[in-house]
Design a protein around this motif. Structure first.
Motif, PDB file in Angstrom:
ATOM      1  N   PRO A  68       0.792  -1.233   0.000  1.00  0.00           N
ATOM      2  CA  PRO A  68       0.000   0.000   0.000  1.00  0.00           C
ATOM      3  C   PRO A  68       0.828   1.289   0.000  1.00  0.00           C
ATOM      4  N   THR A  69       2.024   1.254   0.552  1.00  0.00           N
ATOM      5  CA  THR A  69       2.856   2.459   0.550  1.00  0.00           C
ATOM      6  C   THR A  69       4.333   2.068   0.606  1.00  0.00           C
ATOM      7  N   ASP A  70       5.184   2.905   0.004  1.00  0.00           N
ATOM      8  CA  ASP A  70       6.625   2.686   0.189  1.00  0.00           C
ATOM      9  C   ASP A  70       7.222   3.760   1.088  1.00  0.00           C
ATOM     10  N   VAL A  71       6.354   4.618   1.660  1.00  0.00           N
ATOM     11  CA  VAL A  71       6.851   5.637   2.601  1.00  0.00           C
ATOM     12  C   VAL A  71       7.264   4.916   3.880  1.00  0.00           C
ATOM     13  N   ALA A  90       7.909   8.741  -4.015  1.00  0.00           N
ATOM     14  CA  ALA A  90       7.225   7.896  -3.011  1.00  0.00           C
ATOM     15  C   ALA A  90       5.734   7.813  -3.340  1.00  0.00           C
ATOM     16  N   TYR A  91       5.089   6.744  -2.923  1.00  0.00           N
ATOM     17  CA  TYR A  91       3.658   6.618  -3.186  1.00  0.00           C
ATOM     18  C   TYR A  91       2.934   6.099  -1.941  1.00  0.00           C
ATOM     19  N   THR A  92       1.665   6.487  -1.838  1.00  0.00           N
ATOM     20  CA  THR A  92       0.763   5.894  -0.845  1.00  0.00           C
ATOM     21  C   THR A  92      -0.587   5.780  -1.532  1.00  0.00           C
ATOM     22  N   TRP A  93      -1.101   4.573  -1.640  1.00  0.00           N
ATOM     23  CA  TRP A  93      -2.386   4.401  -2.303  1.00  0.00           C
ATOM     24  C   TRP A  93      -3.520   4.754  -1.344  1.00  0.00           C
ATOM     25  N   SER A  94      -4.591   5.283  -1.903  1.00  0.00           N
ATOM     26  CA  SER A  94      -5.793   5.514  -1.089  1.00  0.00           C
ATOM     27  C   SER A  94      -6.462   4.160  -0.847  1.00  0.00           C
ATOM     28  N   VAL A 116       2.169  -6.034   2.592  1.00  0.00           N
ATOM     29  CA  VAL A 116       3.204  -5.423   3.439  1.00  0.00           C
ATOM     30  C   VAL A 116       3.572  -4.068   2.857  1.00  0.00           C
ATOM     31  N   GLY A 117       4.084  -3.188   3.713  1.00  0.00           N
ATOM     32  CA  GLY A 117       4.471  -1.866   3.213  1.00  0.00           C
ATOM     33  C   GLY A 117       5.459  -1.196   4.148  1.00  0.00           C
ATOM     34  N   GLY A 118       5.753   0.068   3.844  1.00  0.00           N
ATOM     35  CA  GLY A 118       6.674   0.848   4.667  1.00  0.00           C
ATOM     36  C   GLY A 118       6.023   1.260   5.986  1.00  0.00           C
ATOM     37  N   LEU A 119       6.855   1.832   6.875  1.00  0.00           N
ATOM     38  CA  LEU A 119       6.355   2.326   8.170  1.00  0.00           C
ATOM     39  C   LEU A 119       5.961   3.790   7.962  1.00  0.00           C
ATOM     40  N   HIS A 120       4.701   3.992   7.601  1.00  0.00           N
ATOM     41  CA  HIS A 120       4.236   5.341   7.233  1.00  0.00           C
ATOM     42  C   HIS A 120       3.924   6.137   8.493  1.00  0.00           C
ATOM     43  N   PRO A 121       4.448   7.371   8.598  1.00  0.00           N
ATOM     44  CA  PRO A 121       4.269   8.107   9.869  1.00  0.00           C
ATOM     45  C   PRO A 121       2.834   8.548  10.129  1.00  0.00           C
ATOM     46  N   GLU A 122       1.982   8.562   9.095  1.00  0.00           N
ATOM     47  CA  GLU A 122       0.625   9.097   9.312  1.00  0.00           C
ATOM     48  C   GLU A 122      -0.490   8.061   9.220  1.00  0.00           C
ATOM     49  N   LEU A 123      -0.234   6.929   8.678  1.00  0.00           N
ATOM     50  CA  LEU A 123      -1.330   5.944   8.542  1.00  0.00           C
ATOM     51  C   LEU A 123      -1.602   5.280   9.895  1.00  0.00           C
ATOM     52  N   GLU A 151       6.093  -4.041  11.151  1.00  0.00           N
ATOM     53  CA  GLU A 151       4.963  -3.117  10.960  1.00  0.00           C
ATOM     54  C   GLU A 151       4.044  -3.120  12.188  1.00  0.00           C
ATOM     55  N   ILE A 152       3.826  -4.294  12.754  1.00  0.00           N
ATOM     56  CA  ILE A 152       2.963  -4.382  13.946  1.00  0.00           C
ATOM     57  C   ILE A 152       3.573  -3.569  15.089  1.00  0.00           C
ATOM     58  N   ALA A 153       4.887  -3.741  15.309  1.00  0.00           N
ATOM     59  CA  ALA A 153       5.542  -3.027  16.414  1.00  0.00           C
ATOM     60  C   ALA A 153       5.460  -1.523  16.183  1.00  0.00           C
ATOM     61  N   TYR A 154       5.641  -1.092  14.939  1.00  0.00           N
ATOM     62  CA  TYR A 154       5.583   0.341  14.643  1.00  0.00           C
ATOM     63  C   TYR A 154       4.170   0.894  14.824  1.00  0.00           C
ATOM     64  N   LEU A 155       3.185   0.169  14.305  1.00  0.00           N
ATOM     65  CA  LEU A 155       1.785   0.621  14.428  1.00  0.00           C
ATOM     66  C   LEU A 155       1.381   0.745  15.901  1.00  0.00           C
ATOM     67  N   ALA A 156       1.820  -0.217  16.700  1.00  0.00           N
ATOM     68  CA  ALA A 156       1.482  -0.210  18.124  1.00  0.00           C
ATOM     69  C   ALA A 156       2.088   1.025  18.785  1.00  0.00           C
ATOM     70  N   ARG A 157       3.362   1.283  18.465  1.00  0.00           N
ATOM     71  CA  ARG A 157       4.038   2.433  19.083  1.00  0.00           C
ATOM     72  C   ARG A 157       3.400   3.737  18.629  1.00  0.00           C
ATOM     73  N   ARG A 158       3.092   3.818  17.329  1.00  0.00           N
ATOM     74  CA  ARG A 158       2.511   5.026  16.753  1.00  0.00           C
ATOM     75  C   ARG A 158       1.154   5.322  17.369  1.00  0.00           C
ATOM     76  N   ASP A 159       0.385   4.271  17.599  1.00  0.00           N
ATOM     77  CA  ASP A 159      -0.966   4.439  18.134  1.00  0.00           C
ATOM     78  C   ASP A 159      -0.994   4.360  19.662  1.00  0.00           C
TER      79      ASP A 159
END
Ligand code: V47
Length: 374
Positions: A68-71, A90-94, A116-123, A151-159
């Motif tokens: 979904p994204t390479d950011v 860079a791309y991020t699909w809607s 799978v994708g990048g660790l996007h700071p805003e998603l 990605e799971i570890a990053y999403l958890a930390r981000r949220d």
């Protein structure tokens, strides 16, 4: 055991005895296997184990990769895929674009989306949950194998949530299982060089443990062919084996050959066919508690992935359709293989193709579906 192998390297003889007796191999055995130039003997032993477990079957699936994204906030030296948000390429699909792309191609026959994708700071976690729900609504029959431990570890930390809650939310939204990426090599020394922005090996293992305890199956991987030593490789395999003893949650192990092009480690030579076959064979022998070994054709090339079916591998992955991570890093393979190309590779290697779903159950195809697939 059918007949005896020709063993040129006498250091392998005690290992042959253990393989015949079905005994667990030690750390030192792993080192001896990696150091031995006797690839045919190592491959012969791996093939014995592979045939003991799976006979002549080679598993494959009809899948589609979605990135979904390479950011990515991390800047791992090993990676050519991740980009900074301000990078014009860079791309991020809607969400609509993701759902639309998921339906492109052979959607009727696809049994798995590999996401799978990048660790996007805003998603946000909610965004990912909506993506999964939207996919399930549109493609209820398709298994969603999504998100690496990283990605799971990053999403958890981000949220600001626990790993456990993050996994529970994603599972509720439709995440059926998880791919094996992001493990790289667990050695701290190596991680400082190739992926110092990533979670460490202990955290990767911990996320996998928590997923398995929630009943979420995953795969596991090792990235080889950069700055790791043979000790680092064996240590990595032994750590995966120990977690598998505890949880039984790994379905498949996939050795991943480092692709240096367009990475910060571009000076490193590509792996050779010898090393690729050695890695699948040693893994088959060391990982006695992981059922499947996948020779991922995108990464290994169809030629080597085919030969690997007689060196310990019992799986060749699937149709893939659109692949970015390896192609950004210089893979010369095609983006997809059609079902009949996979069948040819498998049967020419003297194996019997077995179309599986992500959980290795047989996929039955009607005649009509076959005509769409070939
Ligand atoms: O997480 C990134 C690795 C992984 C490079 O679970 C690289 O069924 C080589 O995990 N050179 C993604 N490797 C691929 C992956 C995978 C593939 C197929 C099937 C499954 C499965 C999992 O590739 C990344 C990272 O570990 N990677 N960059 C590179 N330059």
């Amino acid at each position: 055991m059918r007949s005896e192998p020709i063993i040129d390297d006498s250091r392998l003889l005690p290992i042959l005895d253990k393989v015949k007796a079905g005994e667990r191999l030690s750390f030192d055995d792993g080192i001896a296997l990696y150091r031995s130039p006797d690839l045919l003997a190592v491959g012969w032993m791996a093939n014995v184990v592979r045939e003991r477990l799976h006979g002549d079957r080679t598993y494959f699936n009809v899948n589609r990769h979605i990135n979904p994204t390479d950011v990515c906030v991390a800047s791992c030296k090993l990676c050519a895929f991740g980009k900074k948000k301000k990078d014009p390429t860079a791309y991020t699909w809607s969400l609509d674009e993701i759902w639309h792309r998921a339906g492109e191609g052979w959607s009727e026959s696809i049994t798995e989306f590999h996401i799978v994708g990048g660790l996007h700071p805003e998603l946000t976690l909610d965004w990912y949950c909506e993506m999964l729900r939207g996919l399930k609504q549109r493609f209820p029959q398709v298994h969603l194998k999504a998100f690496t431990m990283v990605e799971i570890a990053y999403l958890a930390r981000r949220d600001k949530r626990s790993i456990h809650d993050t996994l529970v939310k994603l599972k509720e939204a439709g995440m059926d299982s998880m791919p094996g990426g992001g493990a790289e090599v667990f050695s701290e020394r190596v991680r400082r060089i190739i992926c110092d922005h990533k979670i460490d090996g202990g955290e990767w293992i911990d996320v996998a443990r928590q997923a398995h305890k929630l009943g979420i199956k995953s795969n596991c991987t090792m990235l080889y062919g950069h700055v790791e030593t043979e000790e680092d490789r064996v240590d990595h395999l032994v750590k995966l084996r120990a977690l598998q003893d505890e949880t039984g949650g790994f379905q498949t192990y996939i050795p991943l050959a480092f692709h240096p092009d367009n990475t910060a480690l571009a000076h490193i030579d590509r792996t050779t066919g010898f090393d690729d076959l050695k890695n699948i064979a040693v893994a088959r022998l060391m990982l006695d508690n992981i059922e499947h070994m996948k020779a991922y054709w995108v990464m290994m090339t169809p030629r080597i992935a085919q030969i690997a079916q007689r060196f310990g591998a019992d799986d060749i992955d699937g149709t893939v359709v659109e692949e970015k991570i390896y192609h950004d890093a210089g893979a010369t393979t095609s983006q997809s293989l059609r079902r009949n190309e996979l069948l040819r590779l498998i049967t020419e290697a003297g194996r019997v193709p077995f179309e599986r779903d992500t959980l290795y159950r047989a996929v039955e195809r009607s005649e009509a579906a076959f005509t769409i697939l070939v």
